[in-house]
Enzyme design. Structure first.
Site, mmCIF file in Angstrom:
data_model
loop_
_atom_site.group_PDB
_atom_site.id
_atom_site.type_symbol
_atom_site.label_atom_id
_atom_site.label_comp_id
_atom_site.label_asym_id
_atom_site.label_seq_id
_atom_site.Cartn_x
_atom_site.Cartn_y
_atom_site.Cartn_z
ATOM 1 N N ASP A 199 0.862 -1.160 0.000
ATOM 2 C CA ASP A 199 0.000 0.000 0.000
ATOM 3 C C ASP A 199 0.910 1.225 0.000
ATOM 4 O O ASP A 199 2.105 1.122 0.309
ATOM 5 C CB ASP A 199 -0.886 -0.038 1.246
ATOM 6 C CG ASP A 199 -1.742 1.197 1.378
ATOM 7 O OD1 ASP A 199 -2.487 1.506 0.433
ATOM 8 O OD2 ASP A 199 -1.660 1.865 2.422
ATOM 9 N N ASP A 233 -0.187 5.171 0.853
ATOM 10 C CA ASP A 233 -0.480 6.125 1.927
ATOM 11 C C ASP A 233 -0.618 5.410 3.269
ATOM 12 O O ASP A 233 -1.404 4.468 3.400
ATOM 13 C CB ASP A 233 -1.801 6.855 1.640
ATOM 14 C CG ASP A 233 -1.764 7.629 0.343
ATOM 15 O OD1 ASP A 233 -1.817 8.863 0.392
ATOM 16 O OD2 ASP A 233 -1.678 6.990 -0.732
ATOM 17 N N ASP A 285 -1.489 -0.885 5.881
ATOM 18 C CA ASP A 285 -1.721 -0.238 7.176
ATOM 19 C C ASP A 285 -3.174 -0.237 7.607
ATOM 20 O O ASP A 285 -3.492 0.219 8.704
ATOM 21 C CB ASP A 285 -1.250 1.225 7.116
ATOM 22 C CG ASP A 285 -2.134 2.063 6.212
ATOM 23 O OD1 ASP A 285 -2.268 1.712 5.016
ATOM 24 O OD2 ASP A 285 -2.698 3.059 6.679
#
Length: 225
Positions: free
Chosen positions: A17, A19, A179
């Site tokens: 991922d 961001d 995240d």
């Protein structure tokens, strides 16, 4: 636990991922959100609030911002303001965005070790590509899939499968790193292990509650394969 412990062997590839995992993009996202709100005659939201809204793509981010500032966010208004947001964000998307500690060292170590790397994000592809290039990661991370690259996005598994296909690796030899619960859900649906970082954007919830296979405080702790 190390990466090979998740597969019983060294992984062929890692999917990241963007961001909240590799970069903290909130300062620039907040700037674009606030510029968009001001152009709509609404008060700015500020970085602290935007930090809690990031993670489901640009449209959802703007929807949350509008809902907060005026109580509603109808489709027509979102359709009108989304291009404004994109224009604002394109002008500033790499101004104050930073890589998290340990990310640069980890990516370089895995690249040198022969592990293939890709970025799978819900951010629109053109911004993701621009940011990956800004940090000098394009050679290490030649595959970048955004939230608009395919008909579906995370938590659907298809972006993860397509990333594996473009890297030329088997899904069963690949690990997802993210995240948020979207990353965990996408990895589960794609039938691959998932590592999570606790410092990103998960809407105020502890990422451990999503049940990843491993949580690491910094990606460079995993450089020993």
């Amino acid at each position: 636990m190390q990466l090979r412990d998740l597969l019983g062997r060294q992984p062929e590839a890692l999917l990241f991922d963007l961001d909240g995992t590799l970069i903290d993009s909130v300062p620039d996202l907040a700037s674009a959100v606030d510029q968009t709100l001001r152009q709509a005659g609404l008060p700015a939201a500020g970085e602290a609030l935007v930090r809690g809204w990031v993670g489901n793509g640009a449209r959802k981010l703007l929807e949350r911002a509008l809902s907060h500032t005026k109580g509603t966010a109808d489709d027509a208004e979102l359709d009108a303001l989304l291009p404004v947001f994109f224009e604002c964000y394109e002008a500033c998307c790499a101004d104050h965005t930073v890589a998290y500690p340990g990310v640069e060292a980890a990516l370089k170590a895995w690249h040198v070790a022969g592990v293939k790397l890709a970025c799978v994000t819900n951010k629109p592809e053109r911004f993701a590509v621009k940011i990956v290039h800004h940090f000098g990661w394009s050679e290490m991370m030649p595959v970048v899939l955004g939230g608009d690259s395919l008909p579906t996005k995370k938590p659907a598994p298809e972006p993860l499968w397509v990333a594996c296909e473009r890297l030329g690796v088997a899904v069963e030899n690949t690990i997802m790193v993210g995240d948020s619960v979207n990353d965990v859900s996408a990895a589960r649906a794609a039938n691959m292990p998932v590592i999570a970082v606790p410092y990103g954007y998960n809407y105020g919830s502890d990422i451990r509650e999503a049940g990843p296979d491993m949580v690491v405080e910094s990606l460079d702790t995993l450089c020993t394969l």
